[in-house]
Design a protein around this motif. Structure first.
Motif, short mmCIF file in Angstrom:
data_model
loop_
_atom_site.label_atom_id
_atom_site.label_comp_id
_atom_site.label_asym_id
_atom_site.label_seq_id
_atom_site.Cartn_x
_atom_site.Cartn_y
_atom_site.Cartn_z
N ALA A 67 0.81 -1.22 0.00
CA ALA A 67 0.00 0.00 0.00
C ALA A 67 0.84 1.27 0.00
O ALA A 67 0.47 2.27 -0.61
CB ALA A 67 -0.95 0.00 1.19
N ASP A 68 1.99 1.25 0.69
CA ASP A 68 2.80 2.46 0.77
C ASP A 68 3.86 2.54 -0.33
O ASP A 68 4.79 3.33 -0.24
CB ASP A 68 3.44 2.60 2.14
N ARG A 69 3.68 1.72 -1.37
CA ARG A 69 4.58 1.80 -2.53
C ARG A 69 4.46 3.15 -3.21
O ARG A 69 5.39 3.64 -3.85
CB ARG A 69 4.25 0.68 -3.52
N HIS B 98 2.02 7.09 -2.65
CA HIS B 98 0.97 7.85 -1.97
C HIS B 98 0.29 8.79 -2.96
O HIS B 98 0.90 9.22 -3.96
CB HIS B 98 1.54 8.63 -0.79
N ASP C 30 -3.13 6.03 0.40
CA ASP C 30 -2.09 5.13 -0.08
C ASP C 30 -2.50 4.55 -1.44
O ASP C 30 -3.53 4.93 -2.01
CB ASP C 30 -1.80 4.02 0.93
N THR D 194 -6.79 3.96 0.54
CA THR D 194 -7.15 4.13 1.94
C THR D 194 -6.76 5.51 2.42
O THR D 194 -5.59 5.92 2.28
CB THR D 194 -6.45 3.07 2.81
N LEU E 48 -5.46 8.44 4.53
CA LEU E 48 -4.48 8.57 5.61
C LEU E 48 -4.65 9.87 6.39
O LEU E 48 -4.37 9.93 7.58
CB LEU E 48 -3.07 8.48 5.05
N ALA F 257 0.03 12.67 7.09
CA ALA F 257 -0.22 11.30 6.64
C ALA F 257 1.04 10.45 6.62
O ALA F 257 0.96 9.23 6.48
CB ALA F 257 -0.84 11.32 5.24
N ALA G 284 3.23 10.58 4.29
CA ALA G 284 3.31 10.14 2.89
C ALA G 284 4.62 10.62 2.27
O ALA G 284 4.71 11.72 1.74
CB ALA G 284 2.13 10.68 2.10
N ASP G 285 5.64 9.77 2.32
CA ASP G 285 6.95 10.16 1.80
C ASP G 285 7.16 9.73 0.35
O ASP G 285 8.23 9.95 -0.21
CB ASP G 285 8.06 9.57 2.68
N ARG G 286 6.13 9.12 -0.25
CA ARG G 286 6.23 8.70 -1.66
C ARG G 286 5.03 9.23 -2.44
O ARG G 286 4.22 8.48 -2.97
CB ARG G 286 6.29 7.18 -1.76
N ARG H 49 -5.21 7.54 -8.12
CA ARG H 49 -4.87 6.13 -7.93
C ARG H 49 -4.68 5.41 -9.26
O ARG H 49 -3.73 4.65 -9.44
CB ARG H 49 -5.97 5.42 -7.13
#
Length: 391
Positions: free
Chosen positions: A77-79, A81, A98, A102, A104, A135, A137-139, A376
């Motif tokens: 999922a965190d591949r 954001h 993600d 989902t 965050l 979140a 979210a680093d990606r 997405r």
């Protein structure tokens, strides 16, 4: 010509990734059943996808706990954001999610009518940056912006319009400059239609028209399960539709005199006032102080509004015959099923084409939901496509 081994592997990988997205975590045996591939082929496929960092083991299947196929595989999922923005005339809302969609973190800020372009853009960008940080979210891979106005089908950019704040157009450019992410922009009504198609009021329809009834008036056209934008990106600009009961005719530079004059938020408020109500009271059917039903005044207002909306809907139905119309935006959401039922009855009297009218199932969340789906899809196409290309 038969596909080469590498092409076949790429096709199988992409198919498996989509299954994992749509069906949730699956065992190797379930993947074998759904894909029709052999057990060794599925084993190789799973190993490749794990090595690519797109798939990992998320648990075990209780029914097959002892066997080698008991492992449940799911997307990482965190591949990547995602971020979605709903840009209105007076506010901006943000959702960060993600790769599975989902949520965050989410937030919103008001934007005043007197806000200058620079401060308004900075406030919107700062809101996104804070929400992304919250979140974790680093990606950040893809950002989708939903805004009023036309989207140029060639450039994908928000077109200049005298009716929109200048900061709307500037915002997208600033996001593209500052963010190491794909930034996309789409008309808010189109995004609402995508959301209703994939998880809302039109999820069982391939053909429908969504009427956006808010501060402005517009439509989104979905035929054959696909959003139709038109040659210039203006399909659904029904605010400019010439209709009876207005002060005149619309022009190329303004929709006064068009369907907008009958159905925009200001027109709905004015109509409610003639029945001694505010629009919020009249659409909800209850008074704000007591919560008591408003009775005949409310019914008379809904009847009058339905007659207005049916005029515009009849013109669209007579050309497209979509079989279904979804009422969205603030008016469609607040009016709900009672308003939709009345519009359907009025429409049946105006058109021989049988048309079901439904209220939005997503309400005010439709635009953000649609923007998140766009972000997405963009991220998954890039990541799954890279996997399919062997990159």
């Amino acid at each position: 010509m038969a596909a080469s081994p590498s092409t076949a592997r790429a096709i199988n990988d992409r198919f498996a990734l989509r299954l994992l997205q749509d069906e949730g975590p699956l065992t190797a045996t379930q993947l074998k059943t759904l894909t029709g591939l052999s057990r060794p082929t599925v084993a190789d496929l799973v190993e490749r996808l794990q090595g690519s960092g797109l798939v990992h083991v998320v648990g075990e299947s209780g029914a097959e706990r002892r066997g080698p196929n008991a492992k449940l595989y799911g997307l990482v999922a965190d591949r990547a954001h995602l971020a979605a923005l709903d840009v209105r005339t007076r506010s901006v809302s943000v959702t960060v999610a993600d790769l599975l969609g989902t949520t965050l973190a989410e937030a919103s800020v008001p934007v005043g009518d007197d806000s200058d372009t620079g401060p308004a853009v900075e406030n919107a960008v700062a809101l996104l940056e804070r929400t992304v940080k919250e979140a974790g979210a680093d990606r950040l891979h893809s950002v989708a912006v939903g805004a009023p106005g036309l989207i140029d089908p060639a450039s994908g950019e928000l077109r200049d319009s005298s009716g929109l704040p200048a900061w709307h157009r500037r915002l997208v450019g600033v996001l593209q400059e500052r963010l190491p992410a794909h930034v996309l922009v789409e008309n808010e009504t189109n995004l609402a239609a995508v959301a209703e198609l994939r998880g809302g009021a039109a999820r069982d329809r391939e053909d429908f028209v969504l009427l956006w009834l808010g501060q402005g008036v517009g439509a989104a056209v979905v035929l054959g399960g696909r959003l139709r934008r038109g040659a210039s990106g203006g399909a659904g600009e029904i605010g400019f539709l010439p209709v009876p009961g207005t002060s005149g005719l619309p022009s190329a530079t303004g929709c006064d005199g068009g369907f907008h004059e009958l159905a925009c938020a200001a027109a709905v408020e004015s109509l409610a006032a003639t029945h001694g109500l505010t629009a919020a009271e009249a659409l909800a059917g209850v008074g704000p102080a007591t919560g008591a039903a408003l009775g005949s005044g409310h019914a008379a207002f809904l009847d009058a509004l339905a007659r207005r909306l049916a005029i515009g809907a009849a013109a669209v139905v007579s050309v497209l015959d979509p079989g279904c119309v979804v009422l969205a935006g603030e008016t469609g959401h607040q009016g709900g099923a009672p308003l939709a039922a009345r519009v359907e009855a009025e429409l049946a009297a105006l058109s021989p084409l049988r048309t079901e009218v439904r209220a939005t199932a997503l309400g005010g969340a439709a635009v953000l939901r649609g923007a998140l789906l766009l972000a997405r899809d963009t991220a998954q196409d890039a990541l799954f496509g890279a996997r399919a290309a062997g990159l």
